[in-house]
Design a protein around this motif. Structure first.
Motif, PDB file in Angstrom:
ATOM      1  N   ASP A  57       0.643  -1.275  -0.028  1.00 49.51           N
ATOM      2  CA  ASP A  57      -0.042   0.452  -0.422  1.00 49.51           C
ATOM      3  C   ASP A  57       0.347   1.173   0.029  1.00 49.51           C
ATOM      4  OD1 ASP A  57      -2.730  -1.055   0.536  1.00 49.51           O
ATOM      5  OD2 ASP A  57      -2.328  -1.311   1.991  1.00 49.51           O
ATOM      6  N   GLY A  58       2.125   1.591  -0.524  1.00 54.94           N
ATOM      7  CA  GLY A  58       2.899   2.509  -0.904  1.00 54.94           C
ATOM      8  C   GLY A  58       4.058   2.417  -0.288  1.00 54.94           C
ATOM      9  N   ASP A  82       8.211  -6.745  19.343  1.00 54.17           N
ATOM     10  CA  ASP A  82       6.708  -6.543  19.010  1.00 54.17           C
ATOM     11  C   ASP A  82       6.553  -5.478  19.105  1.00 54.17           C
ATOM     12  OD1 ASP A  82       6.895  -9.277  18.194  1.00 54.17           O
ATOM     13  OD2 ASP A  82       5.959 -10.332  20.141  1.00 54.17           O
ATOM     14  N   ALA A  83       6.493  -4.617  20.344  1.00 54.75           N
ATOM     15  CA  ALA A  83       6.222  -3.382  20.619  1.00 54.75           C
ATOM     16  C   ALA A  83       7.136  -2.275  19.297  1.00 54.75           C
ATOM     17  CB  ALA A  83       6.993  -2.389  22.291  1.00 54.75           C
ATOM     18  N   ALA A 132       1.622   1.739  13.429  1.00 50.98           N
ATOM     19  CA  ALA A 132       0.886   3.248  14.119  1.00 50.98           C
ATOM     20  C   ALA A 132       0.876   4.724  12.692  1.00 50.98           C
ATOM     21  CB  ALA A 132       0.592   3.304  15.527  1.00 50.98           C
ATOM     22  N   GLN A 133       2.735   4.530  12.915  1.00 44.12           N
ATOM     23  CA  GLN A 133       2.637   5.518  12.361  1.00 44.12           C
ATOM     24  C   GLN A 133       2.624   5.222  10.589  1.00 44.12           C
ATOM     25  OE1 GLN A 133       6.002   7.873  13.961  1.00 44.12           O
ATOM     26  NE2 GLN A 133       6.137   5.739  15.330  1.00 44.12           N
ATOM     27  N   ALA A 134       3.399   4.300  10.247  1.00 43.66           N
ATOM     28  CA  ALA A 134       3.169   3.721   8.462  1.00 43.66           C
ATOM     29  C   ALA A 134       1.713   4.654   7.848  1.00 43.66           C
ATOM     30  CB  ALA A 134       3.004   2.772   8.305  1.00 43.66           C
ATOM     31  N   ARG A 135       2.101   5.327   6.521  1.00 46.64           N
ATOM     32  CA  ARG A 135       0.658   5.859   6.210  1.00 46.64           C
ATOM     33  C   ARG A 135       1.813   5.335   4.300  1.00 46.64           C
ATOM     34  NH1 ARG A 135       1.448  11.330   8.322  1.00 46.64           N
ATOM     35  NH2 ARG A 135       2.720  12.622   6.739  1.00 46.64           N
ATOM     36  N   PHE A 164       7.264  -6.746   9.689  1.00 44.37           N
ATOM     37  CA  PHE A 164       6.356  -5.294   9.328  1.00 44.37           C
ATOM     38  C   PHE A 164       5.856  -5.338   8.235  1.00 44.37           C
ATOM     39  CE2 PHE A 164       6.421  -0.759   8.329  1.00 44.37           C
ATOM     40  CZ  PHE A 164       5.497  -0.406   9.313  1.00 44.37           C
ATOM     41  N   VAL A 165       6.516  -6.032   7.350  1.00 39.39           N
ATOM     42  CA  VAL A 165       5.720  -6.112   6.264  1.00 39.39           C
ATOM     43  C   VAL A 165       4.799  -7.306   5.860  1.00 39.39           C
ATOM     44  CG1 VAL A 165       5.818  -7.197   3.994  1.00 39.39           C
ATOM     45  CG2 VAL A 165       7.689  -5.909   4.427  1.00 39.39           C
ATOM     46  N   GLU A 166       4.933  -8.449   6.605  1.00 40.09           N
ATOM     47  CA  GLU A 166       3.578  -9.345   6.961  1.00 40.09           C
ATOM     48  C   GLU A 166       1.918  -8.324   7.742  1.00 40.09           C
ATOM     49  OE1 GLU A 166       1.108 -11.791   6.627  1.00 40.09           O
ATOM     50  OE2 GLU A 166       2.666 -11.834   5.134  1.00 40.09           O
ATOM     51  N   SER A 167       2.527  -7.608   9.103  1.00 36.58           N
ATOM     52  CA  SER A 167       1.694  -6.938   9.937  1.00 36.58           C
ATOM     53  C   SER A 167       1.186  -5.526   8.883  1.00 36.58           C
ATOM     54  CB  SER A 167       2.194  -6.240  10.637  1.00 36.58           C
ATOM     55  OG  SER A 167       3.036  -4.717  10.024  1.00 36.58           O
TER      56      SER A 167
END
Length: 462
Positions: A333-334, A424-425, A432-435, A455-458
């Motif tokens: 998603d960019g 994990d944290a 929460a920050q990524a856009r 992180f990619v999987e999340s």
């Protein structure tokens, strides 16, 4: 000969194992944990791997012979059960660098790549350039040993068919019984001195101690060889001032015998000249002034080995860097996610500057793990915040066992920094920050608990 390698899954010792196997030796080895990627590479070569360090791995048994020689990695210490048995039983032993120097390098034209930063990438690139040159000059087909797996070759080491052997020349110490830097065993004909800064706080008290080791390397390069030296580095100039008996060629951006002039600010396109004469233009996928410097040093070394530098320029476009050097692990998603090995303030700063020049005003988010010995001891703490100037947000992994307060770093980032006690944290904080449009870089010289891919999987599951 039957060799047992202690610490076989490290990138250097795994490369030693691969070379020994290629020479026809029976090779086996042990490590605290048998893990990829080196375990996969070694198993494919038919090398026996054993998990853990126990005396029984070195003892004869019904299906296991005692080794003729134990090759000892520099992670081994007194008190290690395998080391204690080896000494008590008076088994023959040798360090990895000494074995390599005596067995593989003695009859080769060695090209050694030394420096605080960029060794692995530059070694891989130099091997790639010589491989390209060998299409016209077969005697330049290189052997190599790289502290990683170069994309153009898929293996970390090979003997090669030509005279050159390209090796990553590490200043870290050799073994528990030999505290000299590894590179003093290599006796290169051509040596790249890429840069010199304070690092390895666990073994060097100050930068002067590292300079002394670099001068030991300089002392081993013959008068008919070549030193390829960073023209911008004052500490390397001080090393040469201690005494130099070898012709020197310098390299730099708009400075030195070999010069690069940037065409694109991100370092993806630049022109090269030698002693004022134009060589041509390089276009490639790597970014940053540090990458341009790596390219210049590799080109100069390949030319010193007998390759035509102009004919080498097209090879840069096909260079595939080493894993975990600004490796793009995914885009969702960019949001583009990179895994990078940077673990020193200078490497962090130059990597981020290169990315900033490429992406302009796009946000850069950094996840940083203080994983190296110097980082964990806090040797670079004061320089970390300035090195992160090009980051829009930083999440610093502050495990409870870290001996210094990472809050000093994040506080100096003026609201751009935060700490996380677990991976994990950390992933949750980044998530929460990524856009869309963000560039997210995970920086560590360790495994980082597979954080980049997690992180990619999340992102994919959101």
């Amino acid at each position: 000969m039957r060799l047992h390698i202690l610490g076989i899954c490290g990138t250097f010792m795994g490369g030693v194992a691969a070379l020994a196997r290629e020479l026809g030796h029976t090779v086996e080895g042990s490590d605290a944990n048998v893990y990829p990627p080196m375990s996969t590479q070694l198993e494919a070569l038919g090398i026996g791997l054993m998990s853990g360090y126990t005396a029984k791995h070195l003892q004869p048994g019904p299906d296991h012979a005692q080794p003729d020689l134990v090759v000892v990695g520099n992670a081994m210490t007194r008190g290690n059960p395998a080391v204690e048995y080896m000494l008590d039983a008076r088994l023959r032993y040798i360090s990895g660098p000494q074995w390599l120097g005596e067995t593989v390098l003695a009859e080769r034209d060695v090209l050694a790549v030394a420096g605080t930063h960029g060794k692995t990438t530059t070694t891989s690139l130099l091997a790639h350039l010589l491989e390209h040159a060998s299409r016209e000059q077969a005697d330049l087909a290189p052997g190599f040993l790289v502290g990683g797996v170069p994309g153009n070759f898929g293996v970390s080491a090979r003997l090669g068919q030509g005279k050159p052997f390209v090796i990553e020349a590490d200043e870290y110490d050799t073994a528990f019984f030999d505290k000299r830097s590894k590179f003093v065993h290599y006796h290169p004909r051509i040596a790249i001195l890429n840069n010199l800064e304070y690092d390895h706080a666990d073994i060097f008290p100050d930068v002067a101690a590292i300079q002394r080791q670099f001068h030991h390397l300089v002392r081993t390069v013959p008068g008919n060889g070549r030193l390829i030296v960073n023209a911008h580095d004052e500490r390397l100039a001080e090393v040469l001032a201690m005494g130099c008996w070898t012709p020197v060629e310098t390299f730099g951006i708009d400075r030195g015998d070999w010069q690069a002039t940037l065409v694109e600010a991100d370092g993806s396109v630049f022109t090269v000249s030698h002693n004022g004469e134009p060589i041509g233009e390089v276009r490639w996928s790597l970014l940053g002034n540090h990458s341009v410097m790596n390219a210049l040093s590799a080109l100069a070394a390949a030319a010193a080995a007998g390759a035509d530098p102009q004919a080498l320029l097209p090879a840069f476009a096909t260079f595939e860097s080493v894993k975990r050097r600004m490796e793009l692990v995914g885009e969702v998603d960019g949001v583009r996610v990179y895994d990078d090995f940077a673990h020193h303030p200078t490497a962090i700063a130059t990597t981020l500057a290169g990315l900033r020049a490429k992406v302009g005003d796009a946000r850069i988010l950094v996840a940083l793990e203080p994983r190296s010995n110097s980082m964990r001891q806090g040797a670079h703490a004061a320089a970390l915040a300035p090195s992160l100037a090009d980051a829009d947000a930083v999440v610093f992994l502050h495990r409870p066992e870290l001996s210094w307060d990472a809050g000093r770093v994040t506080a100096a980032l003026g609201g751009r920094g935060a700490t996380a006690p677990t991976v994990d944290a950390l992933i949750a904080a980044l998530r929460a920050q990524a856009r869309p449009g963000d560039q997210v870089i995970f920086m560590s010289n360790g495994g980082f608990e597979a954080a980049p891919r997690r992180f990619v999987e999340s992102l994919r599951q959101a």
